[in-house]
Write a protein that holds these residues in place. Structure first.
Motif, PDB file in Angstrom:
ATOM      1  N   ARG A 167      -5.653  -6.702  -5.719  1.00  0.00           N
ATOM      2  CA  ARG A 167      -4.900  -7.575  -6.618  1.00  0.00           C
ATOM      3  C   ARG A 167      -3.676  -8.093  -5.869  1.00  0.00           C
ATOM      4  NH1 ARG A 167      -0.547  -7.606  -9.839  1.00  0.00           N
ATOM      5  NH2 ARG A 167      -0.712  -8.734 -11.818  1.00  0.00           N
ATOM      6  N   GLY A 168      -3.338  -9.352  -6.083  1.00  0.00           N
ATOM      7  CA  GLY A 168      -2.166  -9.938  -5.427  1.00  0.00           C
ATOM      8  C   GLY A 168      -0.913  -9.756  -6.258  1.00  0.00           C
ATOM      9  N   ASP A 169       0.160  -9.279  -5.617  1.00  0.00           N
ATOM     10  CA  ASP A 169       1.417  -9.124  -6.329  1.00  0.00           C
ATOM     11  C   ASP A 169       2.606  -9.708  -5.580  1.00  0.00           C
ATOM     12  OD1 ASP A 169       1.339  -7.246  -4.329  1.00  0.00           O
ATOM     13  OD2 ASP A 169       2.048  -5.591  -5.555  1.00  0.00           O
ATOM     14  N   LEU A 170       2.432 -10.009  -4.289  1.00  0.00           N
ATOM     15  CA  LEU A 170       3.538 -10.533  -3.489  1.00  0.00           C
ATOM     16  C   LEU A 170       3.098 -11.727  -2.640  1.00  0.00           C
ATOM     17  CD1 LEU A 170       5.076  -7.207  -2.115  1.00  0.00           C
ATOM     18  CD2 LEU A 170       6.038  -8.647  -3.905  1.00  0.00           C
ATOM     19  N   PHE A 171       4.042 -12.618  -2.381  1.00  0.00           N
ATOM     20  CA  PHE A 171       3.919 -13.738  -1.455  1.00  0.00           C
ATOM     21  C   PHE A 171       4.815 -13.387  -0.274  1.00  0.00           C
ATOM     22  CE2 PHE A 171       6.051 -17.699  -0.055  1.00  0.00           C
ATOM     23  CZ  PHE A 171       4.948 -18.411   0.391  1.00  0.00           C
ATOM     24  N   TYR A 172       4.348 -13.648   0.949  1.00  0.00           N
ATOM     25  CA  TYR A 172       5.095 -13.261   2.144  1.00  0.00           C
ATOM     26  C   TYR A 172       5.376 -14.462   3.033  1.00  0.00           C
ATOM     27  CZ  TYR A 172       3.160  -8.632   1.015  1.00  0.00           C
ATOM     28  OH  TYR A 172       2.793  -7.469   0.393  1.00  0.00           O
ATOM     29  N   VAL A 173       6.575 -14.481   3.612  1.00  0.00           N
ATOM     30  CA  VAL A 173       6.937 -15.441   4.656  1.00  0.00           C
ATOM     31  C   VAL A 173       7.213 -14.618   5.911  1.00  0.00           C
ATOM     32  CG1 VAL A 173       8.585 -17.183   5.426  1.00  0.00           C
ATOM     33  CG2 VAL A 173       7.934 -17.066   3.006  1.00  0.00           C
ATOM     34  N   ILE A 174       6.594 -15.002   7.015  1.00  0.00           N
ATOM     35  CA  ILE A 174       6.785 -14.286   8.278  1.00  0.00           C
ATOM     36  C   ILE A 174       8.065 -14.798   8.939  1.00  0.00           C
ATOM     37  CG2 ILE A 174       5.823 -13.769  10.553  1.00  0.00           C
ATOM     38  CD1 ILE A 174       3.027 -14.394   9.249  1.00  0.00           C
ATOM     39  N   VAL A 175       9.011 -13.898   9.142  1.00  0.00           N
ATOM     40  CA  VAL A 175      10.275 -14.235   9.807  1.00  0.00           C
ATOM     41  C   VAL A 175      10.131 -14.002  11.309  1.00  0.00           C
ATOM     42  CG1 VAL A 175      12.736 -13.683   9.976  1.00  0.00           C
ATOM     43  CG2 VAL A 175      11.604 -13.683   7.734  1.00  0.00           C
ATOM     44  N   GLU A 176       9.586 -12.849  11.679  1.00  0.00           N
ATOM     45  CA  GLU A 176       9.340 -12.503  13.087  1.00  0.00           C
ATOM     46  C   GLU A 176       8.022 -11.765  13.181  1.00  0.00           C
ATOM     47  OE1 GLU A 176      12.307 -10.118  15.006  1.00  0.00           O
ATOM     48  OE2 GLU A 176      13.890 -11.573  14.647  1.00  0.00           O
ATOM     49  N   GLY A 177       7.285 -12.026  14.267  1.00  0.00           N
ATOM     50  CA  GLY A 177       6.048 -11.319  14.521  1.00  0.00           C
ATOM     51  C   GLY A 177       4.827 -12.183  14.260  1.00  0.00           C
ATOM     52  N   ARG A 231      -4.188 -18.591  -8.017  1.00  0.00           N
ATOM     53  CA  ARG A 231      -5.489 -18.694  -8.685  1.00  0.00           C
ATOM     54  C   ARG A 231      -5.821 -17.480  -9.547  1.00  0.00           C
ATOM     55  NH1 ARG A 231      -9.218 -22.391  -5.100  1.00  0.00           N
ATOM     56  NH2 ARG A 231      -7.772 -24.140  -5.014  1.00  0.00           N
ATOM     57  N   ASP A 232      -4.953 -16.462  -9.516  1.00  0.00           N
ATOM     58  CA  ASP A 232      -5.159 -15.217 -10.261  1.00  0.00           C
ATOM     59  C   ASP A 232      -6.536 -14.623  -9.953  1.00  0.00           C
ATOM     60  OD1 ASP A 232      -4.332 -13.138 -11.869  1.00  0.00           O
ATOM     61  OD2 ASP A 232      -5.088 -14.069 -13.705  1.00  0.00           O
ATOM     62  N   VAL A 233      -6.791 -14.476  -8.653  1.00  0.00           N
ATOM     63  CA  VAL A 233      -8.036 -13.896  -8.152  1.00  0.00           C
ATOM     64  C   VAL A 233      -7.681 -12.763  -7.196  1.00  0.00           C
ATOM     65  CG1 VAL A 233      -9.333 -16.060  -8.374  1.00  0.00           C
ATOM     66  CG2 VAL A 233      -8.172 -15.540  -6.204  1.00  0.00           C
ATOM     67  N   PRO A 234      -8.637 -11.890  -6.879  1.00  0.00           N
ATOM     68  CA  PRO A 234      -8.366 -10.863  -5.861  1.00  0.00           C
ATOM     69  C   PRO A 234      -8.046 -11.519  -4.517  1.00  0.00           C
ATOM     70  CG  PRO A 234     -10.349 -10.332  -7.093  1.00  0.00           C
ATOM     71  CD  PRO A 234      -9.958 -11.734  -7.473  1.00  0.00           C
ATOM     72  N   ARG A 235      -7.375 -10.772  -3.660  1.00  0.00           N
ATOM     73  CA  ARG A 235      -7.017 -11.278  -2.331  1.00  0.00           C
ATOM     74  C   ARG A 235      -8.275 -11.786  -1.628  1.00  0.00           C
ATOM     75  NH1 ARG A 235      -1.545 -12.125  -1.940  1.00  0.00           N
ATOM     76  NH2 ARG A 235      -0.378 -10.218  -2.302  1.00  0.00           N
ATOM     77  N   THR A 236      -8.193 -12.978  -1.050  1.00  0.00           N
ATOM     78  CA  THR A 236      -9.356 -13.626  -0.439  1.00  0.00           C
ATOM     79  C   THR A 236      -9.514 -13.303   1.042  1.00  0.00           C
ATOM     80  OG1 THR A 236      -8.081 -15.630   0.034  1.00  0.00           O
ATOM     81  CG2 THR A 236      -9.270 -15.542  -2.082  1.00  0.00           C
ATOM     82  N   ALA A 237      -8.527 -12.636   1.622  1.00  0.00           N
ATOM     83  CA  ALA A 237      -8.572 -12.280   3.040  1.00  0.00           C
ATOM     84  C   ALA A 237      -7.677 -11.070   3.264  1.00  0.00           C
ATOM     85  CB  ALA A 237      -8.101 -13.456   3.901  1.00  0.00           C
ATOM     86  N   SER A 238      -7.840 -10.453   4.423  1.00  0.00           N
ATOM     87  CA  SER A 238      -6.945  -9.371   4.838  1.00  0.00           C
ATOM     88  C   SER A 238      -5.954  -9.925   5.843  1.00  0.00           C
ATOM     89  CB  SER A 238      -7.730  -8.226   5.475  1.00  0.00           C
ATOM     90  OG  SER A 238      -8.529  -7.582   4.503  1.00  0.00           O
ATOM     91  N   VAL A 239      -4.732  -9.405   5.807  1.00  0.00           N
ATOM     92  CA  VAL A 239      -3.686  -9.811   6.747  1.00  0.00           C
ATOM     93  C   VAL A 239      -3.170  -8.547   7.409  1.00  0.00           C
ATOM     94  CG1 VAL A 239      -1.468 -10.954   7.020  1.00  0.00           C
ATOM     95  CG2 VAL A 239      -3.092 -11.789   5.294  1.00  0.00           C
ATOM     96  N   ILE A 240      -3.314  -8.494   8.731  1.00  0.00           N
ATOM     97  CA  ILE A 240      -2.945  -7.306   9.506  1.00  0.00           C
ATOM     98  C   ILE A 240      -1.862  -7.678  10.511  1.00  0.00           C
ATOM     99  CG2 ILE A 240      -3.815  -5.509  11.080  1.00  0.00           C
ATOM    100  CD1 ILE A 240      -6.473  -7.204   9.315  1.00  0.00           C
ATOM    101  N   ALA A 241      -0.843  -6.839  10.617  1.00  0.00           N
ATOM    102  CA  ALA A 241       0.232  -7.074  11.575  1.00  0.00           C
ATOM    103  C   ALA A 241      -0.311  -6.921  12.993  1.00  0.00           C
ATOM    104  CB  ALA A 241       1.377  -6.097  11.336  1.00  0.00           C
ATOM    105  N   LYS A 242      -0.232  -7.984  13.763  1.00  0.00           N
ATOM    106  CA  LYS A 242      -0.634  -7.952  15.171  1.00  0.00           C
ATOM    107  C   LYS A 242       0.503  -7.384  16.019  1.00  0.00           C
ATOM    108  CE  LYS A 242      -2.429 -11.063  18.702  1.00  0.00           C
ATOM    109  NZ  LYS A 242      -2.837 -12.435  19.017  1.00  0.00           N
ATOM    110  N   THR A 243       1.731  -7.644  15.599  1.00  0.00           N
ATOM    111  CA  THR A 243       2.950  -7.149  16.248  1.00  0.00           C
ATOM    112  C   THR A 243       3.857  -6.615  15.137  1.00  0.00           C
ATOM    113  OG1 THR A 243       4.152  -9.234  16.008  1.00  0.00           O
ATOM    114  CG2 THR A 243       2.787  -8.990  18.001  1.00  0.00           C
ATOM    115  N   PRO A 244       4.950  -5.952  15.481  1.00  0.00           N
ATOM    116  CA  PRO A 244       5.902  -5.585  14.431  1.00  0.00           C
ATOM    117  C   PRO A 244       6.349  -6.849  13.688  1.00  0.00           C
ATOM    118  CG  PRO A 244       6.436  -4.442  16.469  1.00  0.00           C
ATOM    119  CD  PRO A 244       5.370  -5.458  16.799  1.00  0.00           C
TER     120      PRO A 244
END
Length: 106
Positions: free
Chosen positions: A22-32, A59-72
């Motif tokens: 389930r989606g609960d947060l929106f993220y902006v990448i500052v560094e990494g 869209r109130d749907v389950p997460r459509t992809a995975s997001v993994i930290a490649k760097t810190p």
């Protein structure tokens, strides 16, 4: 900055978003940098200034992809309700958000 936006950090290898959750947060990448995968296949890599997590919120749907930290990572996170208010509260921003989600899903 409002109290609804808050900083987060993640270590390399951390799963920021898991496909199907389930989606609960929106993220902006500052560094990494992050890797975005769908069904285990690399879709893209994103870095500073990029954002993730909007599709599930809009869209109130389950997460459509995975997001993994490649760097810190250093991130800014925005909770669901203030994100939706900011994006859908103005017709122009709502249209732009719809176009982005359609492009990313297609």
């Amino acid at each position: 900055m409002t109290k609804d936006v808050f900083p987060l950090e993640a270590a390399a290898g951390d799963v920021l978003i898991r496909e199907g959750d389930r989606g609960d947060l929106f993220y902006v990448i500052v560094e990494g940098e992050v890797e975005i995968t769908r069904a285990g296949t690399l879709v893209s890599e994103q870095g500073p200034g990029a954002y993730v997590g909007e599709i599930a919120l809009l869209r109130d749907v389950p997460r459509t992809a995975s997001v993994i930290a490649k760097t810190p990572l250093r991130l800014l996170a925005l909770e669901r309700e203030p994100f939706l208010l900011a994006v859908t509260g103005h017709p122009g921003s709502h249209e732009a958000a719809s176009a982005v989600t359609s492009a990313r899903m297609g």
